[in-house]
Design a protein around this motif. Structure first.
Motif, PDB file in Angstrom:
ATOM      1  N   ILE A 115      11.772   3.674   5.384  1.00  0.00           N
ATOM      2  CA  ILE A 115      10.782   2.815   4.724  1.00  0.00           C
ATOM      3  C   ILE A 115      11.479   1.565   4.223  1.00  0.00           C
ATOM      4  CG2 ILE A 115       9.140   2.646   2.813  1.00  0.00           C
ATOM      5  CD1 ILE A 115       8.720   5.627   3.030  1.00  0.00           C
ATOM      6  N   ARG A 116      11.003   0.445   4.638  1.00  0.00           N
ATOM      7  CA  ARG A 116      11.598  -0.819   4.217  1.00  0.00           C
ATOM      8  C   ARG A 116      11.198  -1.143   2.790  1.00  0.00           C
ATOM      9  NH1 ARG A 116      10.400  -5.137   8.900  1.00  0.00           N
ATOM     10  NH2 ARG A 116      11.474  -6.444   7.367  1.00  0.00           N
ATOM     11  N   GLY A 117      12.117  -1.810   2.093  1.00  0.00           N
ATOM     12  CA  GLY A 117      11.855  -2.198   0.721  1.00  0.00           C
ATOM     13  C   GLY A 117      10.876  -3.351   0.623  1.00  0.00           C
ATOM     14  N   THR A 118      10.503  -3.650  -0.609  1.00  0.00           N
ATOM     15  CA  THR A 118       9.496  -4.686  -0.828  1.00  0.00           C
ATOM     16  C   THR A 118      10.008  -6.052  -0.421  1.00  0.00           C
ATOM     17  OG1 THR A 118       8.680  -3.377  -2.682  1.00  0.00           O
ATOM     18  CG2 THR A 118       7.944  -5.650  -2.540  1.00  0.00           C
ATOM     19  N   TRP A 119      11.279  -6.334  -0.725  1.00  0.00           N
ATOM     20  CA  TRP A 119      11.806  -7.670  -0.424  1.00  0.00           C
ATOM     21  C   TRP A 119      12.154  -7.840   1.053  1.00  0.00           C
ATOM     22  CZ3 TRP A 119      11.323 -11.402  -3.828  1.00  0.00           C
ATOM     23  CH2 TRP A 119      11.185 -11.070  -5.187  1.00  0.00           C
ATOM     24  N   GLU A 120      12.301  -6.743   1.791  1.00  0.00           N
ATOM     25  CA  GLU A 120      12.697  -6.861   3.186  1.00  0.00           C
ATOM     26  C   GLU A 120      11.579  -7.374   4.080  1.00  0.00           C
ATOM     27  OE1 GLU A 120      14.208  -3.150   4.446  1.00  0.00           O
ATOM     28  OE2 GLU A 120      15.830  -3.087   2.975  1.00  0.00           O
ATOM     29  N   VAL A 157       3.828  -5.567  -1.738  1.00  0.00           N
ATOM     30  CA  VAL A 157       3.589  -4.300  -2.430  1.00  0.00           C
ATOM     31  C   VAL A 157       2.620  -3.436  -1.640  1.00  0.00           C
ATOM     32  CG1 VAL A 157       2.696  -3.276  -4.546  1.00  0.00           C
ATOM     33  CG2 VAL A 157       4.103  -5.317  -4.669  1.00  0.00           C
ATOM     34  N   VAL A 158       1.590  -4.046  -1.082  1.00  0.00           N
ATOM     35  CA  VAL A 158       0.581  -3.293  -0.337  1.00  0.00           C
ATOM     36  C   VAL A 158       1.191  -2.655   0.908  1.00  0.00           C
ATOM     37  CG1 VAL A 158      -1.467  -3.597   1.090  1.00  0.00           C
ATOM     38  CG2 VAL A 158      -1.426  -4.523  -1.197  1.00  0.00           C
ATOM     39  N   THR A 160       4.384  -1.892   1.427  1.00  0.00           N
ATOM     40  CA  THR A 160       5.346  -0.858   1.045  1.00  0.00           C
ATOM     41  C   THR A 160       4.645   0.436   0.643  1.00  0.00           C
ATOM     42  OG1 THR A 160       6.844  -2.599   0.279  1.00  0.00           O
ATOM     43  CG2 THR A 160       7.305  -0.354  -0.440  1.00  0.00           C
ATOM     44  N   THR A 161       3.631   0.336  -0.182  1.00  0.00           N
ATOM     45  CA  THR A 161       2.882   1.537  -0.574  1.00  0.00           C
ATOM     46  C   THR A 161       2.105   2.133   0.597  1.00  0.00           C
ATOM     47  OG1 THR A 161       1.088   0.091  -1.332  1.00  0.00           O
ATOM     48  CG2 THR A 161       2.680   0.842  -2.974  1.00  0.00           C
ATOM     49  N   GLY A 162       1.687   1.282   1.533  1.00  0.00           N
ATOM     50  CA  GLY A 162       1.029   1.800   2.724  1.00  0.00           C
ATOM     51  C   GLY A 162       1.964   2.631   3.583  1.00  0.00           C
ATOM     52  N   GLN A 163       3.227   2.213   3.677  1.00  0.00           N
ATOM     53  CA  GLN A 163       4.223   3.015   4.393  1.00  0.00           C
ATOM     54  C   GLN A 163       4.409   4.382   3.730  1.00  0.00           C
ATOM     55  OE1 GLN A 163       7.585   0.174   4.522  1.00  0.00           O
ATOM     56  NE2 GLN A 163       7.649   0.625   6.697  1.00  0.00           N
ATOM     57  N   LYS A 164       4.504   4.388   2.414  1.00  0.00           N
ATOM     58  CA  LYS A 164       4.667   5.656   1.699  1.00  0.00           C
ATOM     59  C   LYS A 164       3.464   6.570   1.914  1.00  0.00           C
ATOM     60  CE  LYS A 164       7.552   3.768  -2.007  1.00  0.00           C
ATOM     61  NZ  LYS A 164       7.661   3.558  -3.481  1.00  0.00           N
ATOM     62  N   ALA A 165       2.278   5.987   1.971  1.00  0.00           N
ATOM     63  CA  ALA A 165       1.075   6.796   2.191  1.00  0.00           C
ATOM     64  C   ALA A 165       1.078   7.423   3.579  1.00  0.00           C
ATOM     65  CB  ALA A 165      -0.168   5.937   1.997  1.00  0.00           C
ATOM     66  N   LEU A 166       1.589   6.710   4.567  1.00  0.00           N
ATOM     67  CA  LEU A 166       1.622   7.240   5.923  1.00  0.00           C
ATOM     68  C   LEU A 166       2.612   8.390   6.070  1.00  0.00           C
ATOM     69  CD1 LEU A 166       1.513   3.863   7.874  1.00  0.00           C
ATOM     70  CD2 LEU A 166      -0.260   5.608   7.911  1.00  0.00           C
ATOM     71  N   VAL A 167       3.670   8.364   5.270  1.00  0.00           N
ATOM     72  CA  VAL A 167       4.731   9.362   5.400  1.00  0.00           C
ATOM     73  C   VAL A 167       4.526  10.541   4.454  1.00  0.00           C
ATOM     74  CG1 VAL A 167       7.255   9.646   5.275  1.00  0.00           C
ATOM     75  CG2 VAL A 167       6.297   7.556   6.148  1.00  0.00           C
ATOM     76  N   SER A 168       3.561  10.465   3.548  1.00  0.00           N
ATOM     77  CA  SER A 168       3.376  11.497   2.530  1.00  0.00           C
ATOM     78  C   SER A 168       2.850  12.786   3.141  1.00  0.00           C
ATOM     79  CB  SER A 168       2.404  10.996   1.455  1.00  0.00           C
ATOM     80  OG  SER A 168       1.138  10.751   2.021  1.00  0.00           O
ATOM     81  N   ASN A 169       2.836  13.843   2.315  1.00  0.00           N
ATOM     82  CA  ASN A 169       2.358  15.153   2.766  1.00  0.00           C
ATOM     83  C   ASN A 169       0.859  15.112   3.061  1.00  0.00           C
ATOM     84  OD1 ASN A 169       4.905  16.189   2.425  1.00  0.00           O
ATOM     85  ND2 ASN A 169       4.510  16.899   0.348  1.00  0.00           N
TER      86      ASN A 169
END
Length: 748
Positions: A115-120, A157-158, A160-169
């Protein structure tokens, strides 16, 4: 002395200063090198002696670090769907606490993508980002005389959080990938970038492991290009035989995606809910195929096509309406709808069908269509929920005060008239309808209707007689502080209303005038605004204990604006009994808000049976020992565990700094004052069973033998000893003899 030596002596102090600077710099470099080398040696030593030379303290530190890392990972998993502001919601995957609802990860062979960071994300090419919002995801600023365009912070921010949502359980029976945007946000969709494709593939691979999937929702996400939806998602959904609900709203579906989706709907036989709102259907053939699939589907009963542009105009609208004749609910409409399309919707409402809920959103309703809609509502006998949003209506254009209209409206349980106009005449018409005994409305939504204070003063008194309405939305209107008396009067007299929305009324202030204390001039008093007056007048009146008990305890009031008394409104929103809510309010009033309300003399009129309850309330406090944790502010410190400094800890309820032990001391002092000033206190220690009348019972004691004249001994008479008399001797100190002496008990 020659000139050369004189010149060298003059330059000597300058050379010494330069040398001093060089020495200082060399010393600093040497110090840094020494610190670095010592750090390396320490690391090598710890690595060499990691197995044998560790003491218990190092092990404990390592265990604590590992536990903290695990906590951080859990927090990241929980915050996958949470963004930087509080208006974004969590998905179903994070809302459940049951671990059994999630798929077991032991047999998961998938590789989690990075998951890429916000600044990347700012380093990527701007042309590769895809979103409905267009240029709103970019920011332009000046730098050295040139305009520089980069990805905005909100978009960072959107994504980055979208990536986390895709990878979550993922849960076993329902998958929801949702991003909710607040009204203050400029964005309405999570943008797509080619670097996000591994996360989407990981998400699609997880769907293949589901065997009992019932709901599948993707909301406000820009999906990858066309082959991904058909090959990765729909093929996996075809294997699940229990799918009941499918939602792909605001996902920027392409023509190929829509055609594959229509093919899937035509093959499916289990779907009951379909939602593809905010989608542009640009192909007329695809729209016809969608209408044909909906008509032949055996189970679909809820269709949502709100804000969907349909190619083909009114002809396609007519086919879709005919296909949804057997459905229970239908949402349709777009700003591109012409008058013929709106007329077809009106005629569809007037025909015989099984529709119980219909929504017409975004389409402009002219005067001719107003009459058609009015006649259609009179003819219809099945609709129970009606929604007319963003139709540029000036009410009462459709709702009229006629017998036929009131009879047709009496069947409605939900009415949504938001984003229209409701002048004073419309408010009077709505008030007369709410006062009628035939009204069965449970939910009434009139947000963003340009409703003024005069209209509210006419509308709200009608709710005194209404006993069916449970939810009222008057948010984002033109209400001012002059409507406060009507709101307070309605809340005090109405006990059936459960939710009341007043958010977005900017003229309804929290503070009208802030008080200031000045030592050089006269201090100005604090004047509450309309919001504070509503809370204090209707929900939490602290003028007396009786006024607190008679306040409204059932209606949850929602208002915007900073107010440190948000705990009062949280109490009414609790799913608890009225007694618990009153107890919370009494504790807030006595111990936090209005300390002047506490008066030991006021307990004289309280019955004896209620005094233990009063003692309990005086000892409790919001945030202490877990009491009232549901209504405590987010910034409320844990005064039981947190160590307080000499200045104390800031308490947002009392707006003061408090020490951890100050609450216990204060509660004990209050208990002492109440007990000592209580006039009925001797009744607690009075002899007897504590009842006014006693039941007559036969005495089982033997009759006492009568004493004859001349008897010298009387064994039945015991020696009389007064109550509280001393029966044993005591050892006391004698100051004269400076010894401890024994004194026998007194003889009576």
């Amino acid at each position: 002395m020659n000139d050369a030596t004189q010149q060298s002596e003059e330059e000597a102090p300058r050379r010494s200063g330069r040398e001093r600077k060089q020495v200082i710099s060399v010393y600093a470099d040497a110090k840094r090198a020494a610190v670095a080398s010592s750090g390396r040696k320490k690391k090598q030593a710890t690595n060499n002696h990691s197995r044998s030379g560790r003491n218990t303290r190092s092990r404990k530190r390592k265990q604590e670090d590992e536990s903290n890392d695990e906590d951080d990972v859990d927090i990241d998993k929980k915050d996958d769907y949470i963004s930087y502001d509080d208006e974004h919601l969590q998905s179903d995957a994070e809302s459940s606490d049951d671990e059994d609802d999630y798929i077991d990860g032991k047999e998961d062979n998938r590789v989690v993508p990075s998951i890429r960071g916000t600044w990347e994300w700012k380093r990527g090419e701007l042309s590769s980002y895809q979103s409905v919002d267009g240029s709103m995801i970019f920011d332009t600023y000046g730098w050295r005389g040139e305009d520089v365009t980069t990805l905005s912070w909100d978009a960072n921010v959107v994504i980055t959080t979208g990536q986390k949502a895709l990878v979550s359980n993922q849960r076993k029976r329902s998958i929801t990938l949702e991003r909710v945007f607040g009204r203050s946000s400029k964005l309405s969709q999570v943008p797509y970038h080619p670097d996000m494709l591994p996360c989407y593939e990981y998400f699609a691979q997880g769907i293949q492991r589901h065997t009992s999937l019932e709901t599948f929702n993707i909301i406000n996400f820009h999906l990858p290009p066309s082959p991904w939806l058909g090959n990765s998602i729909l093929t996996s959904l075809e294997k699940s035989s229990n799918l009941r609900a499918l939602e792909l709203s605001n996902c920027s579906l392409s023509a190929d995606d829509l055609s594959s989706l229509v093919d899937y709907i035509a093959k499916n036989t289990t779907l009951s809910t379909l939602n593809i709102s905010h989608t542009n259907i640009e192909s007329e053939d695809t729209a016809k195929a969608l209408a044909k699939a909906l008509k032949k589907h055996p189970a679909i009963c809820h269709v949502n096509l709100a804000y969907c542009s349909l190619a083909g105009g009114s002809a396609i609208v007519d086919k879709i309406l005919a296909a949804c004749k057997s459905c229970d609910s239908l949402k349709i409409g777009h700003e591109d709808f012409d008058t013929e399309s709106v007329a077809l919707v009106a005629k569809f409402i007037g025909k015989k069908n099984s529709i119980t809920s219909i929504s017409l959103t975004g389409a402009v309703i002219d005067n001719d269509n107003k009459k058609l809609l009015t006649d259609a509502l009179v003819k219809n006998k099945t609709i129970e929920s009606l929604s007319l949003q963003s139709n540029k209506l000036q009410l009462p254009g459709i709702i009229r005060n006629t017998k036929k209209m009131t009879k047709s409206l009496s069947r409605l349980t939900r009415l949504d008239l938001s984003h229209n106009r409701l002048p004073l005449t419309g408010a009077k018409m709505m008030a007369s309808f709410l006062e009628s005994a035939k009204c069965k409305l449970i939910t009434l939504i009139m947000s963003n209707n340009h409703l003024t204070t005069k209209g509210v003063n006419v509308l709200l008194p009608a709710l005194k007689k209404n006993a069916t309405l449970k939810e009222l939305d008057l948010s984002r209107n033109w209400l001012t502080d002059q409507c406060v008396p009507a709101v307070v009067d309605m809340l005090r007299s109405n006990s059936t209303l459960l939710k009341f929305y007043l958010t977005g009324n900017k003229s309804l202030k929290t503070v009208e005038k802030r008080g200031r204390r000045r030592w050089w001039a006269e201090s100005t008093p604090h004047v509450d605004g309309g919001r504070a007056k509503i809370v204090k007048g209707a929900l939490f009146d602290t003028t007396s204990l009786d006024s607190i008990a008679t306040s409204n305890h059932t209606c949850a009031l929602f208002m915007t604006g900073h107010n440190h008394n948000d705990s009062f409104r949280k109490i009414n929103a609790l799913d608890a009994s009225e007694g618990i809510k009153i107890r919370y309010k009494l504790v807030l009033a006595l111990n936090h808000v209005n300390t002047d309300l506490y008066n030991p003399r006021s307990s004289d009129s309280i019955p004896l049976e209620l005094m233990p309850c009063l003692f309990e309330l005086l000892q409790q406090g919001i945030g202490y020992n877990g009491f009232g944790k549901d209504i405590a502010p987010k910034t409320m410190p844990n005064l039981d565990k947190k160590k307080s400094s000499s200045w104390g800890i800031w308490n947002p309820l009392t707006r003061k700094r408090e020490k951890a032990s100050s609450k216990d001391v204060e509660s004990l002092s209050r208990l002492y004052e109440v007990i000592t000033s209580w006039q009925s206190l001797p009744q607690l220690f009075a002899r007897g069973p504590g009842v006014t009348k006693l039941a007559k019972t036969k005495s089982t004691a033997k009759p006492r033998k009568r004493r004859k004249f001349g008897d010298e001994s009387d064994d039945e008479d015991d020696a009389w000893i007064p109550k509280g008399a001393r029966k044993r001797g005591q050892w006391k100190w004698n100051p004269q003899t400076r010894k401890r002496e024994y004194s026998p008990p007194p003889v009576y």
